[in-house]
Design a protein around this motif. Structure first.
Motif, PDB file in Angstrom:
ATOM      1  N   GLN A   1       0.849  -1.186   0.000  1.00  0.00           N
ATOM      2  CA  GLN A   1       0.000   0.000   0.000  1.00  0.00           C
ATOM      3  C   GLN A   1       0.888   1.240   0.000  1.00  0.00           C
ATOM      4  O   GLN A   1       1.977   1.221   0.552  1.00  0.00           O
ATOM      5  CB  GLN A   1      -0.887   0.035   1.243  1.00  0.00           C
ATOM      6  N   ALA A   2       0.388   2.285  -0.600  1.00  0.00           N
ATOM      7  CA  ALA A   2       1.096   3.563  -0.588  1.00  0.00           C
ATOM      8  C   ALA A   2       0.069   4.671  -0.408  1.00  0.00           C
ATOM      9  O   ALA A   2      -1.116   4.508  -0.716  1.00  0.00           O
ATOM     10  CB  ALA A   2       1.864   3.768  -1.886  1.00  0.00           C
ATOM     11  N   ALA A   3       0.538   5.789   0.110  1.00  0.00           N
ATOM     12  CA  ALA A   3      -0.272   6.992   0.246  1.00  0.00           C
ATOM     13  C   ALA A   3       0.634   8.162  -0.107  1.00  0.00           C
ATOM     14  O   ALA A   3       1.860   8.034  -0.119  1.00  0.00           O
ATOM     15  CB  ALA A   3      -0.814   7.119   1.664  1.00  0.00           C
ATOM     16  N   LEU A   4       0.040   9.300  -0.381  1.00  0.00           N
ATOM     17  CA  LEU A   4       0.810  10.475  -0.756  1.00  0.00           C
ATOM     18  C   LEU A   4       0.175  11.694  -0.110  1.00  0.00           C
ATOM     19  O   LEU A   4      -1.044  11.871  -0.155  1.00  0.00           O
ATOM     20  CB  LEU A   4       0.818  10.627  -2.280  1.00  0.00           C
ATOM     21  N   MET A   5       1.017  12.515   0.514  1.00  0.00           N
ATOM     22  CA  MET A   5       0.535  13.768   1.094  1.00  0.00           C
ATOM     23  C   MET A   5       1.587  14.842   0.887  1.00  0.00           C
ATOM     24  O   MET A   5       2.731  14.546   0.569  1.00  0.00           O
ATOM     25  CB  MET A   5       0.216  13.602   2.579  1.00  0.00           C
ATOM     26  N   THR A   6       1.167  16.075   1.056  1.00  0.00           N
ATOM     27  CA  THR A   6       2.092  17.196   0.960  1.00  0.00           C
ATOM     28  C   THR A   6       2.408  17.705   2.359  1.00  0.00           C
ATOM     29  O   THR A   6       1.590  17.583   3.273  1.00  0.00           O
ATOM     30  CB  THR A   6       1.480  18.355   0.155  1.00  0.00           C
ATOM     31  N   LEU A   7       3.600  18.232   2.517  1.00  0.00           N
ATOM     32  CA  LEU A   7       3.980  18.963   3.721  1.00  0.00           C
ATOM     33  C   LEU A   7       4.076  20.415   3.290  1.00  0.00           C
ATOM     34  O   LEU A   7       4.947  20.774   2.516  1.00  0.00           O
ATOM     35  CB  LEU A   7       5.331  18.489   4.265  1.00  0.00           C
ATOM     36  N   GLU A   8       3.166  21.220   3.780  1.00  0.00           N
ATOM     37  CA  GLU A   8       3.157  22.634   3.421  1.00  0.00           C
ATOM     38  C   GLU A   8       2.360  23.387   4.468  1.00  0.00           C
ATOM     39  O   GLU A   8       2.053  22.838   5.522  1.00  0.00           O
ATOM     40  CB  GLU A   8       2.583  22.827   2.011  1.00  0.00           C
TER      41      GLU A   8
ATOM     42  N   GLU B   1       4.220  24.082   7.566  1.00  0.00           N
ATOM     43  CA  GLU B   1       3.675  24.118   8.922  1.00  0.00           C
ATOM     44  C   GLU B   1       3.800  22.697   9.461  1.00  0.00           C
ATOM     45  O   GLU B   1       2.963  21.836   9.194  1.00  0.00           O
ATOM     46  CB  GLU B   1       2.226  24.601   8.908  1.00  0.00           C
ATOM     47  N   LEU B   2       4.913  22.428  10.191  1.00  0.00           N
ATOM     48  CA  LEU B   2       5.205  21.063  10.621  1.00  0.00           C
ATOM     49  C   LEU B   2       4.163  20.503  11.581  1.00  0.00           C
ATOM     50  O   LEU B   2       3.829  19.318  11.494  1.00  0.00           O
ATOM     51  CB  LEU B   2       6.588  20.988  11.263  1.00  0.00           C
ATOM     52  N   GLY B   3       3.671  21.311  12.500  1.00  0.00           N
ATOM     53  CA  GLY B   3       2.663  20.812  13.431  1.00  0.00           C
ATOM     54  C   GLY B   3       1.442  20.305  12.686  1.00  0.00           C
ATOM     55  O   GLY B   3       0.966  19.185  12.915  1.00  0.00           O
ATOM     56  N   ALA B   4       0.922  21.102  11.766  1.00  0.00           N
ATOM     57  CA  ALA B   4      -0.246  20.700  10.976  1.00  0.00           C
ATOM     58  C   ALA B   4       0.094  19.518  10.070  1.00  0.00           C
ATOM     59  O   ALA B   4      -0.712  18.598   9.911  1.00  0.00           O
ATOM     60  CB  ALA B   4      -0.738  21.881  10.142  1.00  0.00           C
TER      61      ALA B   4
ATOM     62  N   PRO C   1       6.868  22.394  18.569  1.00  0.00           N
ATOM     63  CA  PRO C   1       7.358  21.530  19.645  1.00  0.00           C
ATOM     64  C   PRO C   1       6.584  20.225  19.807  1.00  0.00           C
ATOM     65  O   PRO C   1       7.068  19.301  20.426  1.00  0.00           O
ATOM     66  CB  PRO C   1       7.230  22.403  20.895  1.00  0.00           C
ATOM     67  N   GLY C   2       5.397  20.079  19.239  1.00  0.00           N
ATOM     68  CA  GLY C   2       4.627  18.841  19.367  1.00  0.00           C
ATOM     69  C   GLY C   2       5.046  17.741  18.410  1.00  0.00           C
ATOM     70  O   GLY C   2       4.593  16.605  18.525  1.00  0.00           O
ATOM     71  N   VAL C   3       5.932  18.056  17.457  1.00  0.00           N
ATOM     72  CA  VAL C   3       6.329  17.077  16.447  1.00  0.00           C
ATOM     73  C   VAL C   3       6.946  15.812  17.059  1.00  0.00           C
ATOM     74  O   VAL C   3       6.617  14.705  16.632  1.00  0.00           O
ATOM     75  CB  VAL C   3       7.244  17.720  15.386  1.00  0.00           C
TER      76      VAL C   3
END
Length: 182
Positions: free
Chosen positions: A28-35, A70-73, A117-119
């Protein structure tokens, strides 16, 4: 000719090579963006012929965005996405999360410490649920070696001022040049 391709195009090509060489039917694979506003582009999908076509279509449609991550999101969305990789009995399945990023300092650190800080709590939770992290740093081939952090752990998971932590990392050389003291 390789120098004329952008780093983004090289990352896209690497994903296609992974699809053709490392991923097996049934995976299985999934794809998302980090932005700034992270998006799930492809939910967990079995990689049969149709699944590979869907993943390839989403990767081909990706475009560069400007601005900070936005790393937290992003990690909140990643946690949600990882929660969808479950067995028929609802148990978490092993998964490998691969980040393709140019790892800009501004995305990870603010002037007074970590930007999100929650990462570390998200990383710890995802690892406990079978998640394995790999980082593929995107850089110009002429400017830096092709090294990637393929595993990272921090103990204890909570980092605070004046508290010693152990950081363990596995670095893999994907380039042709050998490096010492890495």
């Amino acid at each position: 000719q390789e120098e004329s391709r952008s780093i983004f195009d090289q990352a896209r090509e690497t994903i296609f090579q992974m699809m053709d060489g490392l991923m097996k039917p049934g995976d299985q694979a999934a794809l998302m963006t980090l932005e700034k506003k992270p998006r799930i582009l492809l939910p967990p999908t079995k990689l049969g012929d149709e699944g590979k076509r869907m993943l390839r279509r989403e990767v081909e449609a990706l475009s560069l965005v400007s601005g900070s991550v936005e790393l937290g999101a992003s990690f909140a969305v990643l946690d949600e996405l990882c929660g969808k990789f479950v067995s028929p009995l609802g148990e978490p399945q092993p998964k490998r999360i691969i980040f393709f990023s140019d790892l800009q300092r501004r995305d990870w650190l603010a002037e007074d410490g970590p930007r999100s800080p929650g990462v570390p709590q998200y990383i710890d939770k995802i690892q406990k649920e079978g998640g394995d992290f790999a980082f593929a740093r995107l850089t110009s081939r002429d400017s830096r070696p092709n090294l990637a952090v393929t595993d990272l752990s921090v103990s204890p998971a909570l980092i605070a001022k004046d508290v010693w932590v152990e950081i363990r990392a596995t670095v893999r050389n994907f380039g042709e040049e050998d490096f010492a003291n890495v």
